[in-house]
Design an enzyme around this catalytic site. Structure first.
Site, PDB file in Angstrom:
ATOM      1  N   ASP A  32      87.430  12.823 -97.545  1.00 20.55           N
ATOM      2  CA  ASP A  32      86.806  14.032 -96.931  1.00 20.55           C
ATOM      3  C   ASP A  32      87.675  14.690 -95.580  1.00 20.55           C
ATOM      4  O   ASP A  32      87.502  14.114 -94.845  1.00 20.55           O
ATOM      5  CB  ASP A  32      85.532  13.543 -96.392  1.00 20.55           C
ATOM      6  CG  ASP A  32      84.525  13.111 -97.364  1.00 20.55           C
ATOM      7  OD1 ASP A  32      84.033  14.105 -97.886  1.00 20.55           O
ATOM      8  OD2 ASP A  32      84.143  11.813 -97.272  1.00 20.55           O
ATOM      9  N   GLY A 139      78.637  11.151 -92.744  1.00 18.38           N
ATOM     10  CA  GLY A 139      78.336  10.195 -93.722  1.00 18.38           C
ATOM     11  C   GLY A 139      77.194   9.708 -93.165  1.00 18.38           C
ATOM     12  O   GLY A 139      76.600   9.816 -92.039  1.00 18.38           O
ATOM     13  N   ASP A 167      77.580  14.223-103.894  1.00 17.76           N
ATOM     14  CA  ASP A 167      77.923  13.684-102.666  1.00 17.76           C
ATOM     15  C   ASP A 167      76.921  13.886-101.495  1.00 17.76           C
ATOM     16  O   ASP A 167      76.470  15.014-101.130  1.00 17.76           O
ATOM     17  CB  ASP A 167      79.317  14.536-102.096  1.00 17.76           C
ATOM     18  CG  ASP A 167      80.020  13.846-101.101  1.00 17.76           C
ATOM     19  OD1 ASP A 167      79.452  12.713-100.715  1.00 17.76           O
ATOM     20  OD2 ASP A 167      81.002  14.539-100.829  1.00 17.76           O
ATOM     21  N   GLY A 168      76.566  12.751-101.042  1.00 17.09           N
ATOM     22  CA  GLY A 168      75.888  12.406 -99.787  1.00 17.09           C
ATOM     23  C   GLY A 168      74.342  11.635-100.089  1.00 17.09           C
ATOM     24  O   GLY A 168      73.749  12.315-101.089  1.00 17.09           O
ATOM     25  N   GLY A 169      74.435  10.713 -99.372  1.00 14.08           N
ATOM     26  CA  GLY A 169      73.157   9.778 -99.495  1.00 14.08           C
ATOM     27  C   GLY A 169      72.959   9.115-100.893  1.00 14.08           C
ATOM     28  O   GLY A 169      71.895   8.841-101.302  1.00 14.08           O
ATOM     29  N   GLY A 189      79.574   6.762 -99.995  1.00 16.66           N
ATOM     30  CA  GLY A 189      80.126   6.429 -98.896  1.00 16.66           C
ATOM     31  C   GLY A 189      79.532   5.313 -98.224  1.00 16.66           C
ATOM     32  O   GLY A 189      79.783   4.047 -98.594  1.00 16.66           O
ATOM     33  N   SER A 190      78.744   5.340 -97.202  1.00 11.64           N
ATOM     34  CA  SER A 190      78.297   4.068 -96.165  1.00 11.64           C
ATOM     35  C   SER A 190      77.573   3.245 -97.193  1.00 11.64           C
ATOM     36  O   SER A 190      77.555   1.878 -96.880  1.00 11.64           O
ATOM     37  CB  SER A 190      77.298   4.740 -95.352  1.00 11.64           C
ATOM     38  OG  SER A 190      76.280   5.518 -95.972  1.00 11.64           O
TER      39      SER A 190
END
Ligand code: DX5
Ligand code: ZN
Length: 206
Positions: A32, A139, A167-169, A189-190
């Protein structure tokens, strides 16, 4: 489902995170890049991105959150497998041809607020669309479910065989709806990197 792991939240221990992705069953390493203009933060300046790529054993899925097309070309020189930048900054198709001529697969990312008709002039020249399911920039944010309708609408509008990325969550709670909407690649990610066992999280997204 292909899984691309974002190491953004592990920025303070990057080499460790790249090693863990290397040892996992992830399909891609998601990098990113942030320029401090398109989004507030600055992450993965060129030299850092270069080191990460050289240490990675995975294919590179690079997501450029940058405001300037010259910056896009600079990152293309690192030859990631996929290079995705934002439809909000594109001016014409020329840059897509330039990137493809380098042998790189090219994608356009679209923010939650941006309408899908912005993508339409470019779909014959791209390999991938990255639907943002959070506002880009950090993130660990909450998944915006509205994006799923946008993906379905986009898939109805075009019959081109594009990679549909999101992308995201992304986690075990959001993945079923994401699959149902027709995504073929997810960035996580996380959810993955907060765990000691990347593979168990990755498997839960397949
Ligand atoms: C957000 C980045 C994402 C982010 C995803 O601007 O583009 O790739 O790292 O992180 P999670 O999966 O934690 O939402
Ligand atoms: Zn990203």
């Amino acid at each position: 489902m292909k899984v691309s792991v974002s190491i953004l939240k592990e920025y303070n221990r990057l080499i460790n995170a790249v090693r863990k992705v290397n040892e996992s069953k992830a399909d891609f390493l998601h990098v990113d890049v942030m320029d401090g203009v398109f989004v507030d933060d600055v992450k993965f300046p060129l030299e850092v991105a270069k080191d990460v790529i050289s240490y990675s054993k995975k294919k590179i899925d690079m997501h450029l959150m940058v405001n300037d097309l010259d910056t896009v070309i600079k990152y293309a020189s690192l030859k990631p497998d996929y290079l995705t930048f934002h439809v909000e900054i594109i001016k014409d198709n020329k840059i897509l041809h330039k990137i493809k001529n380098l042998g790189i697969k090219v994608g356009l990312a679209i923010n939650p607020e941006t309408k899908i008709n912005k993508l339409l002039p470019y779909i014959d020249d791209i390999d991938l669309v990255l639907f943002m399911s959070v506002n880009p920039g950090k993130g660990g944010q909450e998944f915006k479910g509205e994006v799923l309708d946008k993906i379905k609408e986009f898939k109805k509008t075009t019959n081109k065989d594009l990679i549909i990325n999101i992308d995201g969550g992304i986690n075990d709670k959001t993945i079923d709806a994401v699959k149902e909407a027709g995504c073929t690649l997810v960035v996580s990610g996380s959810y993955v990197t907060n765990s000691d066992n990347y593979d168990s999280k990755i498997s839960s997204l397949r």
